[in-house]
Design an enzyme around this catalytic site. Structure first.
Site, PDB file in Angstrom:
ATOM      1  N   LEU A  25       9.772 -62.387  28.878  1.00  0.00           N
ATOM      2  CA  LEU A  25      10.850 -63.088  29.578  1.00  0.00           C
ATOM      3  C   LEU A  25      10.584 -64.579  29.683  1.00  0.00           C
ATOM      4  O   LEU A  25      11.510 -65.378  29.759  1.00  0.00           O
ATOM      5  CB  LEU A  25      11.027 -62.498  30.983  1.00  0.00           C
ATOM      6  CG  LEU A  25      11.471 -61.036  31.058  1.00  0.00           C
ATOM      7  CD1 LEU A  25      11.479 -60.568  32.511  1.00  0.00           C
ATOM      8  CD2 LEU A  25      12.844 -60.869  30.430  1.00  0.00           C
ATOM      9  N   TYR A  30      -0.069 -70.666  33.139  1.00  0.00           N
ATOM     10  CA  TYR A  30      -1.117 -69.736  33.528  1.00  0.00           C
ATOM     11  C   TYR A  30      -0.913 -68.320  33.004  1.00  0.00           C
ATOM     12  O   TYR A  30      -1.749 -67.459  33.246  1.00  0.00           O
ATOM     13  CB  TYR A  30      -1.226 -69.687  35.062  1.00  0.00           C
ATOM     14  CG  TYR A  30      -1.637 -71.001  35.666  1.00  0.00           C
ATOM     15  CD1 TYR A  30      -2.548 -71.833  35.016  1.00  0.00           C
ATOM     16  CD2 TYR A  30      -1.117 -71.423  36.885  1.00  0.00           C
ATOM     17  CE1 TYR A  30      -2.930 -73.032  35.567  1.00  0.00           C
ATOM     18  CE2 TYR A  30      -1.498 -72.631  37.447  1.00  0.00           C
ATOM     19  CZ  TYR A  30      -2.409 -73.433  36.781  1.00  0.00           C
ATOM     20  OH  TYR A  30      -2.785 -74.619  37.332  1.00  0.00           O
ATOM     21  N   GLY A  31       0.170 -68.035  32.328  1.00  0.00           N
ATOM     22  CA  GLY A  31       0.364 -66.678  31.861  1.00  0.00           C
ATOM     23  C   GLY A  31       1.749 -66.416  31.316  1.00  0.00           C
ATOM     24  O   GLY A  31       2.508 -67.338  31.023  1.00  0.00           O
ATOM     25  N   VAL A  32       2.049 -65.120  31.193  1.00  0.00           N
ATOM     26  CA  VAL A  32       3.284 -64.658  30.563  1.00  0.00           C
ATOM     27  C   VAL A  32       3.986 -63.688  31.503  1.00  0.00           C
ATOM     28  O   VAL A  32       3.341 -62.947  32.245  1.00  0.00           O
ATOM     29  CB  VAL A  32       2.968 -63.951  29.222  1.00  0.00           C
ATOM     30  CG1 VAL A  32       4.245 -63.512  28.517  1.00  0.00           C
ATOM     31  CG2 VAL A  32       2.150 -64.859  28.308  1.00  0.00           C
ATOM     32  N   LYS A  48       4.104 -60.313  35.786  1.00  0.00           N
ATOM     33  CA  LYS A  48       3.519 -61.631  35.534  1.00  0.00           C
ATOM     34  C   LYS A  48       2.038 -61.440  35.229  1.00  0.00           C
ATOM     35  O   LYS A  48       1.262 -61.041  36.102  1.00  0.00           O
ATOM     36  CB  LYS A  48       3.699 -62.556  36.741  1.00  0.00           C
ATOM     37  CG  LYS A  48       3.161 -63.963  36.519  1.00  0.00           C
ATOM     38  CD  LYS A  48       3.118 -64.769  37.817  1.00  0.00           C
ATOM     39  CE  LYS A  48       4.481 -65.103  38.339  1.00  0.00           C
ATOM     40  NZ  LYS A  48       4.405 -66.018  39.517  1.00  0.00           N
ATOM     41  N   ASP A 141       8.417 -75.159  46.626  1.00  0.00           N
ATOM     42  CA  ASP A 141       8.819 -75.263  45.219  1.00  0.00           C
ATOM     43  C   ASP A 141      10.260 -74.779  45.044  1.00  0.00           C
ATOM     44  O   ASP A 141      10.581 -74.087  44.082  1.00  0.00           O
ATOM     45  CB  ASP A 141       7.872 -74.458  44.328  1.00  0.00           C
ATOM     46  CG  ASP A 141       7.960 -74.885  42.856  1.00  0.00           C
ATOM     47  OD1 ASP A 141       8.516 -75.973  42.587  1.00  0.00           O
ATOM     48  OD2 ASP A 141       7.479 -74.137  41.990  1.00  0.00           O
TER      49      ASP A 141
END
Length: 424
Positions: A25, A30-32, A48, A141
């Site tokens: 997605l 820091y990641g997927v 995540k 955020d």
């Protein structure tokens, strides 16, 4: 939640095998994030996968912070963390699957948002914020792509990696939070002591973005961002914001009077304008709270908010349609006239005067770090609820994010909880 304590690798593997990964997605620093099927419940989830990295990088602490807070924040307008487990050197966070986000709604030119639709989205956003603030949590955020929307139309706050417990007046926080376009003026002036008012300012920017169908204040630097704010709302006087001159990075700006708010949002109702003005109050101590905003007459007046299930939503991914949005903001910022490390007096750049866009050239709504493409013709414009050319100019700026410099600074200065072994 799965922990894998005691070296139970087989147990962790069983948890990991519960989820069948499908397509990617999104991918970040820091990641997927994967779409996946939960074989135990049959539900679709989002996973995540975070690269833990080295201890000193602090990436795992950001993830632990998000896990800790989301365990406490159970609300219909906050994303649900279903599970968390380590596997093959990565930390996996399992969330409920959400079809889209508010940024996609704003950008989709095939969607027409009625006043009732806008009211519904703002109400759900404020409900989520009010719950966070009731639990003494700052989101830090807030932006449209962190407001996720499910298949039932429900909007939920997500991405709590920068969230923080607040409440102690002596507690210092980093001011390098929020994407720049959503930062409150006190953050731009370098304050390290702040509370829930910073989230409210960002929520006001999102409210404005829904009304305009484009980002409201698009500064190219912190000083330029302040220039955009002052051009929209006037340069604050000490009577409006007594503590302003004592902020660490205070910069004196040339006085600019505020244009009527109606000139910025001519299609908004009187009640909507009144709520916006309270969300954009300069003095954070006087800024409206999320709970007060929910009780504002804007939500009591007609039309009533649209039911979430009846809200318009973008088409599935891959069927984007024509989602280009004109952008009339000027990239040039105000000019610093005096030397650094002294009181700097800033005046508005002459380019912030009337500088209208050519009718046959409009720009794509910025997203991420992509460059802007020209739209084909004047006929591809969408109706704008404000003629901002006279105030903000014409050149677009890319949508800001926390860049690598910001993240490096956060790694060094993030005010983590002592239980995570990280102190400031």
């Amino acid at each position: 939640m799965a922990s894998g304590d005691g070296g139970d690798d087989a147990g962790v593997k069983r948890v990991a095998d519960r989820y069948l990964k499908r397509e990617v997605l999104g991918e970040g620093t820091y990641g997927v994030v994967f779409k996946a099927d939960d074989t135990k419940t049959g539900n679709t989830v989002a996973i995540k996968k975070i690269r833990l990295g080295k201890y000193k990088e602090g990436v795992n602490f950001t993830a632990l912070r998000e896990i800790k807070l989301l365990k406490e924040l159970k609300d219909s307008n906050i994303i649900e963390l279903i599970d968390a487990f380590p596997y093959k050197g990565n930390l996996h966070l399992v969330f409920e699957f959400m079809e889209t986000d508010l940024e996609a709604v704003i950008r989709d030119r095939n969607i027409v948002l009625s006043p009732a639709d806008t009211k519904s989205y703002i109400q759900m956003m404020l409900k989520g914020l009010a719950f966070c603030h009731k639990k003494w949590v700052l989101h830090r955020d807030m932006k449209p792509n962190n407001l996720l929307i499910g298949a039932d139309g429900q909007l939920k706050l997500a991405d709590f990696g920068l969230a923080r417990i607040f409440g102690s007046p002596e507690r210092n926080f980093t001011h390098q939070v929020f994407a720049r376009w959503y930062r409150a003026p006190e953050l731009l002036f370098g304050t390290k002591q702040y509370g829930s008012a910073v989230d409210i300012w960002a929520a006001g920017c999102i409210f404005a973005e829904l009304l305009l169908r484009r980002p409201f204040l698009q500064g190219s630097s912190d000083i330029d961002q302040l220039g955009k704010i002052f051009a929209a709302f006037g340069t604050p006087k000490s009577s409006q914001w007594p503590d302003m001159v004592y902020l660490p990075d205070y910069v004196e700006y040339q006085f600019v009077s505020a244009p009527p708010l109606r000139s910025l949002f001519p299609m908004a109702s009187d009640d909507a304008l009144d709520l916006l003005s309270r969300m954009f109050t300069y003095d954070p101590k006087a800024r409206i709270t999320a709970q007060q905003a929910l009780e504002h007459r804007y939500f009591l007046s007609v039309p009533a908010p649209t039911k979430p299930s009846q809200l318009p939503r973008p088409p599935p991914k891959g069927d984007s349609g024509n989602n280009k949005i004109p952008d009339l903001n000027l990239q040039d910022g105000p000019v610093v006239l005096s030397p650094p490390r002294k009181l700097r007096r800033v005046t508005a750049h002459e380019g912030m005067e009337v500088h209208m866009h050519r009718a046959d050239r409009t720009e794509e709504h910025p997203s991420g770090a992509r460059h802007m493409d020209d739209m084909s013709s004047q006929s591809s414009r969408i109706p704008m609820s404000v003629d901002v050319g006279a105030i903000f100019g014409t050149r677009p700026a890319p949508r800001p994010t926390l860049n690598s410099a910001d993240k490096s600074r956060l790694k060094r200065k993030l005010d983590m909880d002592p239980e995570f072994g990280y102190t400031e």
